[in-house]
Design a protein around this motif. Sequence first.
Motif, PDB file in Angstrom:
ATOM      1  N   PRO A 127       0.506  -0.696  -0.152  1.00 15.13           N
ATOM      2  CA  PRO A 127      -0.030  -0.174   1.116  1.00 15.13           C
ATOM      3  C   PRO A 127       1.132   0.166   2.040  1.00 15.13           C
ATOM      4  CG  PRO A 127      -1.145  -2.204   0.472  1.00 15.13           C
ATOM      5  CD  PRO A 127       0.016  -2.054  -0.455  1.00 15.13           C
ATOM      6  N   LEU A 128       1.067   1.305   2.689  1.00 13.70           N
ATOM      7  CA  LEU A 128       2.180   1.743   3.530  1.00 13.70           C
ATOM      8  C   LEU A 128       2.120   1.128   4.923  1.00 13.70           C
ATOM      9  CD1 LEU A 128       2.205   5.479   2.409  1.00 13.70           C
ATOM     10  CD2 LEU A 128       3.609   3.581   1.577  1.00 13.70           C
ATOM     11  N   LEU A 129       0.972   0.566   5.253  1.00 14.76           N
ATOM     12  CA  LEU A 129       0.806  -0.162   6.511  1.00 14.76           C
ATOM     13  C   LEU A 129       0.078  -1.462   6.211  1.00 14.76           C
ATOM     14  CD1 LEU A 129       0.753  -0.472   9.632  1.00 14.76           C
ATOM     15  CD2 LEU A 129      -1.401   0.803   9.608  1.00 14.76           C
ATOM     16  N   ILE A 130       0.684  -2.577   6.578  1.00 14.98           N
ATOM     17  CA  ILE A 130       0.093  -3.898   6.391  1.00 14.98           C
ATOM     18  C   ILE A 130       0.092  -4.598   7.742  1.00 14.98           C
ATOM     19  CG2 ILE A 130       0.274  -6.120   5.202  1.00 14.98           C
ATOM     20  CD1 ILE A 130       1.889  -4.668   3.008  1.00 14.98           C
ATOM     21  N   GLU A 182      -8.637   3.518  -4.405  1.00 13.00           N
ATOM     22  CA  GLU A 182      -8.303   2.131  -4.059  1.00 13.00           C
ATOM     23  C   GLU A 182      -7.131   2.069  -3.085  1.00 13.00           C
ATOM     24  OE1 GLU A 182     -10.116  -0.484  -5.031  1.00 13.00           O
ATOM     25  OE2 GLU A 182     -11.451   1.022  -5.875  1.00 13.00           O
ATOM     26  N   GLN A 183      -7.153   2.955  -2.098  1.00 16.28           N
ATOM     27  CA  GLN A 183      -6.023   2.959  -1.175  1.00 16.28           C
ATOM     28  C   GLN A 183      -6.468   2.590   0.234  1.00 16.28           C
ATOM     29  OE1 GLN A 183      -3.437   6.323  -1.795  1.00 16.28           O
ATOM     30  NE2 GLN A 183      -3.602   6.159  -3.995  1.00 16.28           N
ATOM     31  N   GLY A 184      -5.717   2.989   1.223  1.00 18.95           N
ATOM     32  CA  GLY A 184      -5.987   2.587   2.594  1.00 18.95           C
ATOM     33  C   GLY A 184      -4.933   1.617   3.083  1.00 18.95           C
ATOM     34  N   ALA A 185      -4.937   1.366   4.386  1.00 16.11           N
ATOM     35  CA  ALA A 185      -4.064   0.342   4.955  1.00 16.11           C
ATOM     36  C   ALA A 185      -4.635  -1.034   4.618  1.00 16.11           C
ATOM     37  CB  ALA A 185      -3.956   0.531   6.461  1.00 16.11           C
ATOM     38  N   LEU A 186      -3.804  -2.057   4.746  1.00 17.39           N
ATOM     39  CA  LEU A 186      -4.244  -3.424   4.456  1.00 17.39           C
ATOM     40  C   LEU A 186      -4.247  -4.235   5.742  1.00 17.39           C
ATOM     41  CD1 LEU A 186      -4.977  -5.648   2.368  1.00 17.39           C
ATOM     42  CD2 LEU A 186      -2.519  -6.125   2.197  1.00 17.39           C
ATOM     43  N   MET A 187      -5.371  -4.865   6.044  1.00 15.29           N
ATOM     44  CA  MET A 187      -5.447  -5.794   7.166  1.00 15.29           C
ATOM     45  C   MET A 187      -5.722  -7.194   6.656  1.00 15.29           C
ATOM     46  SD  MET A 187      -7.140  -4.105  10.597  1.00 15.29           S
ATOM     47  CE  MET A 187      -6.536  -5.501  11.554  1.00 15.29           C
ATOM     48  N   VAL A 188      -5.133  -8.156   7.329  1.00 12.35           N
ATOM     49  CA  VAL A 188      -5.236  -9.556   6.928  1.00 12.35           C
ATOM     50  C   VAL A 188      -5.607 -10.374   8.157  1.00 12.35           C
ATOM     51  CG1 VAL A 188      -3.987 -11.540   5.986  1.00 12.35           C
ATOM     52  CG2 VAL A 188      -3.490  -9.226   5.132  1.00 12.35           C
ATOM     53  N   SER A 189      -6.602 -11.240   8.008  1.00 12.75           N
ATOM     54  CA  SER A 189      -6.992 -12.160   9.072  1.00 12.75           C
ATOM     55  C   SER A 189      -6.516 -13.561   8.708  1.00 12.75           C
ATOM     56  CB  SER A 189      -8.511 -12.145   9.255  1.00 12.75           C
ATOM     57  OG  SER A 189      -8.924 -13.174  10.129  1.00 12.75           O
ATOM     58  N   ALA A 190      -5.873 -14.243   9.665  1.00 16.88           N
ATOM     59  CA  ALA A 190      -5.318 -15.562   9.390  1.00 16.88           C
ATOM     60  C   ALA A 190      -5.474 -16.470  10.598  1.00 16.88           C
ATOM     61  CB  ALA A 190      -3.837 -15.443   9.007  1.00 16.88           C
ATOM     62  N   ASN A 191      -5.351 -17.768  10.357  1.00 13.10           N
ATOM     63  CA  ASN A 191      -5.401 -18.773  11.425  1.00 13.10           C
ATOM     64  C   ASN A 191      -4.260 -19.752  11.285  1.00 13.10           C
ATOM     65  OD1 ASN A 191      -8.533 -18.005  11.345  1.00 13.10           O
ATOM     66  ND2 ASN A 191      -8.088 -18.989  13.318  1.00 13.10           N
ATOM     67  N   SER A 192      -3.838 -20.301  12.419  1.00 10.27           N
ATOM     68  CA  SER A 192      -2.859 -21.388  12.427  1.00 10.27           C
ATOM     69  C   SER A 192      -3.399 -22.513  13.287  1.00 10.27           C
ATOM     70  CB  SER A 192      -1.517 -20.904  12.978  1.00 10.27           C
ATOM     71  OG  SER A 192      -0.610 -21.988  13.092  1.00 10.27           O
ATOM     72  N   LEU A 193      -3.090 -23.744  12.910  1.00  7.75           N
ATOM     73  CA  LEU A 193      -3.518 -24.908  13.686  1.00  7.75           C
ATOM     74  C   LEU A 193      -2.585 -25.178  14.854  1.00  7.75           C
ATOM     75  CD1 LEU A 193      -4.613 -27.323  10.799  1.00  7.75           C
ATOM     76  CD2 LEU A 193      -6.057 -25.952  12.318  1.00  7.75           C
TER      77      LEU A 193
END
Length: 465
Positions: free
Chosen positions: A159-162, A113-124
């Motif tokens: 996660p060591l990279l986010i 259950e490891q790996g880097a973490l990526m997050v997708s986001a939006n702003s208005l």
Amino acid sequence: MESCIQELHFSNLHIPVTINHKFRVHPSSPTPADQSPHHTLYLSNLDDLIGARVFTPSVYFYRSTNNQPKNGESLVLKRLQDALTEVLVPYYPLSGRLREVGNGKLQVFFGEEQGALMVSANSLMALADLGDLTVPNPAWLPLIFQHPGEEAYKILEMPLLIAQVTFFTCGGFSLGIRLCHCMCDGFGAMQFLASWAATAKAGKLIADPEPVWDREAFKPRNPPMVKYQHLEYLPIEERSNLTNSLWETKPLQKCYRISKEFQCRVKNIAQKQDSSLVCSTFDAMAAHIWRSWVKALDVKPLDYNLRLTFSVNVRTKLETLKLRKGFYGNVVCLACAMSTVDSLMNDSVSMTTRLVKEARLRVTEDYLRSTVDYMEVKRPKKLEFGGKLMITQWTRFDMYETADFGWGKPVYAGPIDLRPTPQVCVLLPQGGAESGGDQSMLVCLCLPPAAVHKFTRILSLNDCT
């Protein structure tokens, strides 16, 4: 204020951000961690010293391109994700996690259950709504992902990279990165980022130089030999008014653009005051900032000893130990200059510059070895802020040149919020797609509201030097 030093201002705003997706990113092909269920990696005492047990947050802004397709957001995210899966093969340690073993020593371990973490986001909002994108702004914090309720300084089993990609209505986007300092210093981080960006731009893995782990090169001696006092880590009783001034008030984050001409002027003043002094521009500027800070804060009592610490890259000073090209671990030591409040208030800038220079020159390979052994013996458990200003140099990093993922250089690359550690001053390069080769630097630090005007005046040399 002189034209060659400019106080910069940022917008006080609220950036609404909606998190769309969170997903782990794993290496695209097998790594040494897949060959054993109990694969671990050694971290040196330079990697897991208390000051490195943090995430270093930074943000990169990219404007939209005129020919951006309608599905531009998904293409941006796919390019970044695909490149990261490739880069995480040679940089597979960044897909691991940290845990403590004996005596609080850190170790990298791996699991399903490891790996880097990526997050997708939006702003208005549009990038234009964010104000001046060349000045680090605490309001940008929503562009860096933090887990809800995440405790400060938490690094274990994280996660060591986010990486958070936030898309704006104008078609531009930001890349907010949190990278664990235990895994690499600033130079190592730039090496990794350059590989990720080059891979994204080329559409194939580019890792030049090939990353090298080799943390065992900095194992402590047996028995440890601590040859120096290491004032940079010693606790000092806080009996001055610094704590009240900086921690118990709401400090303001301030930023100044300092021209190359002004930097040279400060250096010339220091060397003219003492004809025997040969110093670097950093020596003189660090001394000038330190003195200006102490005078503006009106620190008392006058006999109290203050410290200035700053990181020194020891890579170029290694004589007996030759690191392989591509080593991306921590190879920095803290230099420490010490002076009484009275001396900083009343001595010439040349005398303080000499203190900074001597502290910088004390950091050698032998000093690094002593630091490694000091950590083995003492292993400090908390950051010491007593009577200290810490200067962090980001001016040495090619942050803009290395961060072209295929959309050109970022408009801004650097930190966001200094207020959680108000005794830190960051020196940033003036860079970006719109800088035009400007050699100015940005001086960013925190000040109590009552001290801002005085600091600005003294820093501008509108005061006795």
